[in-house]
Design an enzyme around this catalytic site. Sequence first.
Site, PDB file in Angstrom:
ATOM      1  N   HIS A 121      31.375   9.325   6.927  1.00  0.00           N
ATOM      2  CA  HIS A 121      32.175   8.118   6.731  1.00  0.00           C
ATOM      3  C   HIS A 121      33.046   7.787   7.946  1.00  0.00           C
ATOM      4  O   HIS A 121      33.535   8.668   8.645  1.00  0.00           O
ATOM      5  CB  HIS A 121      33.060   8.265   5.490  1.00  0.00           C
ATOM      6  CG  HIS A 121      33.997   9.438   5.544  1.00  0.00           C
ATOM      7  ND1 HIS A 121      35.245   9.374   6.129  1.00  0.00           N
ATOM      8  CD2 HIS A 121      33.865  10.711   5.099  1.00  0.00           C
ATOM      9  CE1 HIS A 121      35.845  10.542   6.027  1.00  0.00           C
ATOM     10  NE2 HIS A 121      35.033  11.373   5.408  1.00  0.00           N
ATOM     11  N   ASP A 122      33.200   6.508   8.193  1.00  0.00           N
ATOM     12  CA  ASP A 122      34.114   5.979   9.208  1.00  0.00           C
ATOM     13  C   ASP A 122      33.727   6.370  10.626  1.00  0.00           C
ATOM     14  O   ASP A 122      34.555   6.286  11.537  1.00  0.00           O
ATOM     15  CB  ASP A 122      35.562   6.416   8.925  1.00  0.00           C
ATOM     16  CG  ASP A 122      36.027   6.003   7.545  1.00  0.00           C
ATOM     17  OD1 ASP A 122      36.116   4.792   7.291  1.00  0.00           O
ATOM     18  OD2 ASP A 122      36.279   6.891   6.702  1.00  0.00           O
ATOM     19  N   GLY A 139      33.582  13.115   9.508  1.00  0.00           N
ATOM     20  CA  GLY A 139      34.164  11.790   9.389  1.00  0.00           C
ATOM     21  C   GLY A 139      34.978  11.377  10.601  1.00  0.00           C
ATOM     22  O   GLY A 139      35.492  12.202  11.352  1.00  0.00           O
TER      23      GLY A 139
END
Length: 259
Positions: A121-122, A139
């Site tokens: 994520h991100d 992440g």
Amino acid sequence: MAVVHPTAIISGDAVVADDAEVGPYAVIGPNVTVGSGSRIGPYTRIEGPAFIGARNDFYGHASIGGPPQDLKYRGERTELAIGNDNIFREFVTINRGTAGGGGATTIGGQNFFMAYAHVAHDCHVGSQTIFANSATLAGHVDVGDSATIGAFSAVHQFCRVGEHAFIGGFTVCTLDVLPFVKTVGSRPAKTYGINTVGLQRKGFSSDTIDALQRAYRTLIRSKLKLEDALQRIEADLSPYPEARYLVEFVRGSQRGFIR
């Protein structure tokens, strides 16, 4: 009309380009856009919100746009955006962003993700990168253009990988990875000079490679304090944008960088 295998499942809220191809048992969820010329291979699952550009090739069994693997995630609307001309081999996994991390994971164009590569994520991945088999990003990792991440290598959360960086196989990166440089090893990883052969193959001039080698020696091999070394590079190599980028990358580091 798109070529869709009869066993594929496509949400009525998805948008699939007329010349795209969707293979057997693929699943495309709501709020997904699949661009022109893209191919969704068998057993691939794409969850939204996700935007996939043109001519992307998902070979099969990939999981794209799944929710972030983050215990803080509570179902907030977050996104994945993928550019054009990427290749995703078997079992690649890419997660959407988190609300606390900016809300989006982004992938540029012309990247090659080999089997089992993972983007958490991100993360923000540039263009023309190579992720070898099982290369893994935690992440909030930023990866610059034309970087190579070797097989079974892992990059710690919130780290940055510079442009044209080369990470050797089985490397563990817990700090920022310098651009243009070969980084190899596990706890601790170490740098092994400028990636001369790789830069030559990418068309860098001999003058530029020589300047980067001088910058590397000043940064890593000299006994100068960090800021003194950066100032020396700026003074001696200011005509070279690649050397200036190296200095900017180091100055922008929040976690420190691998030496």
